[in-house]
Design a protein around this motif. Structure first.
Motif, PDB file in Angstrom:
ATOM      1  N   ALA A 172       0.830  -1.208   0.000  1.00 20.47           N
ATOM      2  CA  ALA A 172       0.000   0.000   0.000  1.00 20.47           C
ATOM      3  C   ALA A 172       0.860   1.252   0.000  1.00 20.47           C
ATOM      4  O   ALA A 172       0.564   2.228  -0.710  1.00 20.47           O
ATOM      5  CB  ALA A 172      -0.939  -0.004   1.205  1.00 20.47           C
ATOM      6  N   ARG A 173       1.938   1.238   0.762  1.00 24.92           N
ATOM      7  CA  ARG A 173       2.810   2.409   0.805  1.00 24.92           C
ATOM      8  C   ARG A 173       3.500   2.634  -0.536  1.00 24.92           C
ATOM      9  O   ARG A 173       3.725   3.773  -0.949  1.00 24.92           O
ATOM     10  CB  ARG A 173       3.853   2.256   1.923  1.00 24.92           C
ATOM     11  CG  ARG A 173       3.264   2.401   3.324  1.00 24.92           C
ATOM     12  CD  ARG A 173       4.349   2.580   4.365  1.00 24.92           C
ATOM     13  NE  ARG A 173       5.155   1.394   4.563  1.00 24.92           N
ATOM     14  CZ  ARG A 173       4.908   0.461   5.477  1.00 24.92           C
ATOM     15  NH1 ARG A 173       3.834   0.575   6.259  1.00 24.92           N
ATOM     16  NH2 ARG A 173       5.697  -0.590   5.611  1.00 24.92           N
ATOM     17  N   VAL A 174       3.837   1.541  -1.215  1.00 25.75           N
ATOM     18  CA  VAL A 174       4.469   1.660  -2.531  1.00 25.75           C
ATOM     19  C   VAL A 174       3.451   2.064  -3.591  1.00 25.75           C
ATOM     20  O   VAL A 174       3.661   2.997  -4.367  1.00 25.75           O
ATOM     21  CB  VAL A 174       5.130   0.323  -2.948  1.00 25.75           C
ATOM     22  CG1 VAL A 174       5.630   0.407  -4.381  1.00 25.75           C
ATOM     23  CG2 VAL A 174       6.279  -0.019  -2.009  1.00 25.75           C
ATOM     24  N   GLY A 175       2.331   1.342  -3.640  1.00 23.59           N
ATOM     25  CA  GLY A 175       1.370   1.551  -4.707  1.00 23.59           C
ATOM     26  C   GLY A 175       0.526   2.792  -4.559  1.00 23.59           C
ATOM     27  O   GLY A 175       0.025   3.319  -5.552  1.00 23.59           O
ATOM     28  N   TYR A 176       0.354   3.264  -3.326  1.00 20.95           N
ATOM     29  CA  TYR A 176      -0.506   4.413  -3.087  1.00 20.95           C
ATOM     30  C   TYR A 176       0.249   5.436  -2.241  1.00 20.95           C
ATOM     31  O   TYR A 176      -0.047   5.639  -1.065  1.00 20.95           O
ATOM     32  CB  TYR A 176      -1.812   3.969  -2.430  1.00 20.95           C
ATOM     33  CG  TYR A 176      -2.572   3.013  -3.315  1.00 20.95           C
ATOM     34  CD1 TYR A 176      -3.402   3.475  -4.326  1.00 20.95           C
ATOM     35  CD2 TYR A 176      -2.404   1.628  -3.187  1.00 20.95           C
ATOM     36  CE1 TYR A 176      -4.063   2.611  -5.178  1.00 20.95           C
ATOM     37  CE2 TYR A 176      -3.063   0.749  -4.037  1.00 20.95           C
ATOM     38  CZ  TYR A 176      -3.889   1.247  -5.027  1.00 20.95           C
ATOM     39  OH  TYR A 176      -4.522   0.378  -5.874  1.00 20.95           O
TER      40      TYR A 176
END
Length: 264
Positions: A172-176
């Motif tokens: 989630a931190r990478v993708g968003y």
């Protein structure tokens, strides 16, 4: 619940989608049954070793695929490489089999998802994850964003629930990167249909700031399989999805894909 990726002429009917509200080396033991039965799955050795070998396909790559919310120049040429069609028979009729090269595992994905065998990592920050079998759907469904991404990764964490939670948060931190919230749901048991293998399903969801016309909520679905003894880690299938928009991947649909995971 209607399958949002049903085959046939109405594959994507309008308004037919319901939005949802690196491992060890050596001998690997995969938990089977409800805790009493433990079996040796030799194929897991190949998966974990390949994905954590510095010279293998899981090494960091500067050409990593942009994450779903990464802004990219519209004038830049796309380099998506669609992998060769697998000769394996899908468990879901009308789908295709995602069988990463040099990895003895496979799973089913919809026929229109593009597989990129060249990808070896997801993200370029400290949260990046090793990735094989990278597939995407909905590239540029709205300005410079990707609707759905899926791949297999590994975790150093032995407990499947903890691994699913940890990988979901990292993804989630990478993708968003513009996310405004992140909440991990309750872990649920999930068995594959071939075997079966017994794992844990978890949904990590939240909201993010996005360009006009894009979704503003997301879900990261993770399916973790513990490979057993201390220090051996887990295998984790990851599916990142923009939600609340046409063709959104629901939790039920993610479970359906995860259930096709099998060792070869």
């Amino acid at each position: 619940m209607q399958n949002p990726y049903a085959t046939g002429p109405n594959m994507f009917p309008p308004n037919g989608y319901t939005p949802p509200p690196g491992g060890g080396r050596g001998r690997i033991w995969l938990l089977a049954g409800l805790g009493a039965l433990v079996v040796v799955i030799v194929a897991v050795v190949a998966i974990v070793v390949v994905m954590n070998d510095p010279g293998g396909p899981a090494s960091p790559s500067s050409s990593a695929k942009p994450s779903p919310t990464t802004r990219v120049s519209t004038s830049a040429p796309r380099t998506t490489t669609t992998g060769p069609t697998s000769t394996l028979t899908p468990q879901i009729s009308g789908y295709q089999v995602d069988a990463p090269k040099d990895v003895q595992a496979a799973w089913d994905i919809p026929k229109d998802w593009a597989i990129d065998q060249s990808e070896s990592t997801y993200g370029t920050t400290t949260d990046n994850l090793s990735a094989v079998g990278f597939a995407q759907e909905g590239v540029d469904y709205c300005p410079n964003n990707v609707r759905t991404s899926m791949f297999l990764t590994t975790s150093e964490i032995d407990d499947a629930t903890t691994a699913a939670t940890d990988v979901g948060a990292h993804a989630a931190r990478v993708g968003y990167s513009t996310k405004t919230s992140l909440t991990a749901g309750a872990a649920q048991p999930l068995d594959t249909t071939d075997g079966p293998l017994h794992g844990v399903f978890l949904e990590t969801s939240g909201a993010f700031t996005a360009p006009a016309g894009c979704a503003t909520t997301y879900s990261v679905y993770t399916f973790a399989l513990s490979v057993g003894t201390a220090g051996k880690g887990s295998l984790v299938l990851v599916l990142l999805a923009d939600t609340g928009t046409d063709r959104s991947v629901t939790a039920d649909f993610a479970r359906k894909l995860f259930a096709t995971f099998r060792l070869l």
